[in-house]
Design a protein around this motif. Sequence first.
Motif, PDB file in Angstrom:
ATOM      1  N   ASP A   1       0.704  -1.034   0.023  1.00 18.39           N
ATOM      2  CA  ASP A   1      -0.077   0.060   0.066  1.00 18.39           C
ATOM      3  C   ASP A   1       0.905   1.277  -0.059  1.00 18.39           C
ATOM      4  O   ASP A   1       1.261   1.912   1.051  1.00 18.39           O
ATOM      5  CB  ASP A   1      -1.021  -0.038   1.400  1.00 18.39           C
ATOM      6  N   ASN A   2       1.148   1.659  -1.217  1.00 15.10           N
ATOM      7  CA  ASN A   2       2.009   2.804  -1.317  1.00 15.10           C
ATOM      8  C   ASN A   2       3.357   2.927  -0.754  1.00 15.10           C
ATOM      9  O   ASN A   2       4.003   3.832  -0.230  1.00 15.10           O
ATOM     10  CB  ASN A   2       1.320   3.955  -0.804  1.00 15.10           C
ATOM     11  N   VAL A   3       4.104   1.693  -0.975  1.00 16.35           N
ATOM     12  CA  VAL A   3       5.610   1.512  -0.719  1.00 16.35           C
ATOM     13  C   VAL A   3       6.296   2.082  -1.972  1.00 16.35           C
ATOM     14  O   VAL A   3       6.122   1.733  -2.890  1.00 16.35           O
ATOM     15  CB  VAL A   3       5.963   0.182  -0.277  1.00 16.35           C
TER      16      VAL A   3
ATOM     17  N   GLN B   1       2.545 -13.982  -5.469  1.00 13.74           N
ATOM     18  CA  GLN B   1       2.327 -12.808  -6.409  1.00 13.74           C
ATOM     19  C   GLN B   1       2.732 -11.474  -5.497  1.00 13.74           C
ATOM     20  O   GLN B   1       2.453 -11.285  -4.241  1.00 13.74           O
ATOM     21  CB  GLN B   1       1.123 -12.425  -6.978  1.00 13.74           C
ATOM     22  N   LEU B   2       3.400 -10.305  -5.887  1.00 15.72           N
ATOM     23  CA  LEU B   2       3.643  -9.308  -5.305  1.00 15.72           C
ATOM     24  C   LEU B   2       2.770  -8.011  -6.181  1.00 15.72           C
ATOM     25  O   LEU B   2       2.924  -8.081  -7.398  1.00 15.72           O
ATOM     26  CB  LEU B   2       5.204  -8.795  -5.424  1.00 15.72           C
ATOM     27  N   ILE B   3       2.001  -7.368  -5.217  1.00 15.52           N
ATOM     28  CA  ILE B   3       1.349  -6.276  -5.916  1.00 15.52           C
ATOM     29  C   ILE B   3       1.828  -5.041  -5.393  1.00 15.52           C
ATOM     30  O   ILE B   3       1.503  -4.921  -4.351  1.00 15.52           O
ATOM     31  CB  ILE B   3      -0.564  -6.519  -5.869  1.00 15.52           C
ATOM     32  N   LEU B   4       2.454  -4.105  -6.334  1.00 13.85           N
ATOM     33  CA  LEU B   4       2.735  -2.846  -5.792  1.00 13.85           C
ATOM     34  C   LEU B   4       1.643  -1.680  -6.222  1.00 13.85           C
ATOM     35  O   LEU B   4       1.413  -1.745  -7.265  1.00 13.85           O
ATOM     36  CB  LEU B   4       4.144  -2.559  -6.723  1.00 13.85           C
ATOM     37  N   CYS B   5       1.344  -1.120  -5.418  1.00 10.42           N
ATOM     38  CA  CYS B   5       0.246  -0.220  -5.386  1.00 10.42           C
ATOM     39  C   CYS B   5       0.581   1.288  -4.921  1.00 10.42           C
ATOM     40  O   CYS B   5       1.275   1.615  -4.116  1.00 10.42           O
ATOM     41  CB  CYS B   5      -1.025  -0.726  -4.607  1.00 10.42           C
ATOM     42  N   GLY B   6       0.278   2.044  -5.984  1.00  7.02           N
ATOM     43  CA  GLY B   6       0.395   3.678  -5.877  1.00  7.02           C
ATOM     44  C   GLY B   6       0.599   4.225  -7.166  1.00  7.02           C
ATOM     45  O   GLY B   6       0.702   3.541  -8.265  1.00  7.02           O
TER      46      GLY B   6
ATOM     47  N   ILE C   1      -1.079  -7.415   3.775  1.00  6.74           N
ATOM     48  CA  ILE C   1      -1.025  -6.120   3.333  1.00  6.74           C
ATOM     49  C   ILE C   1      -0.072  -5.268   4.089  1.00  6.74           C
ATOM     50  O   ILE C   1      -0.143  -5.343   5.385  1.00  6.74           O
ATOM     51  CB  ILE C   1      -2.402  -5.271   3.530  1.00  6.74           C
ATOM     52  N   ILE C   2       0.953  -4.694   3.658  1.00  6.43           N
ATOM     53  CA  ILE C   2       1.900  -3.931   4.189  1.00  6.43           C
ATOM     54  C   ILE C   2       1.750  -2.348   3.698  1.00  6.43           C
ATOM     55  O   ILE C   2       1.356  -2.161   2.683  1.00  6.43           O
ATOM     56  CB  ILE C   2       3.385  -4.289   3.782  1.00  6.43           C
ATOM     57  N   GLY C   3       2.443  -1.564   4.470  1.00  6.13           N
ATOM     58  CA  GLY C   3       1.720  -0.072   4.297  1.00  6.13           C
ATOM     59  C   GLY C   3       2.991   0.827   3.890  1.00  6.13           C
ATOM     60  O   GLY C   3       4.080   0.404   4.148  1.00  6.13           O
ATOM     61  N   ASP C   4       2.637   1.987   3.461  1.00  2.00           N
ATOM     62  CA  ASP C   4       3.546   3.276   3.215  1.00  2.00           C
ATOM     63  C   ASP C   4       4.745   3.320   4.417  1.00  2.00           C
ATOM     64  O   ASP C   4       4.368   3.052   5.543  1.00  2.00           O
ATOM     65  CB  ASP C   4       2.597   4.557   3.163  1.00  2.00           C
TER      66      ASP C   4
END
Length: 166
Positions: free
Chosen positions: A22-24, A44-49, A117-120
């Motif tokens: 989450d926005n890393v 799978q790795l999902i990079l979001c931002g 889920i990991i965060g900013d």
Amino acid sequence: MQLTHYNTSFKKQTFPIVLVCDNVTNAPNIGSLFRICDAFGVEQLILCGENIPLGRKMKKTSRATEKIVHYKTESSALAAVTQLKKDNFEIIALEITSKSKSISHHKFLNNKPIALIIGDENFGVTQSILQIADAIIHIEMFGQNSSMNVVQATNIALYEITKQLL
């Protein structure tokens, strides 16, 4: 004798785990996340931002694991997590909150895929995702600081999850 990548006897395995970032946005952190996704057999790795740095700085840290880890980028972490929830994933947020429980007390289910889920790096997992999470877990710490680097925390979480799923 010290072993190398080529002569270890580690069993290759993929776990039903999707890591959602989450926005890393720190390139070396993203590179390290690729490496640990490979090391822990993450599906799978999902990079979001909006601005995910996938260039030279990330690749220097990833050590070519971006070529073998299945990944995608999404603009919205909330949309990605909402879809995973619809796809019957257990949504687990790694964050310290007033309602989170210690990772050592959480039983990870092996009959349902997991979305971790990991965060900013500065602000953590967004509130909208925390609200739809099935569980919020934290890592117990014993010093004065109340947080650790997102990559280090993810390493600990993936170790505990995969250990339970074996």
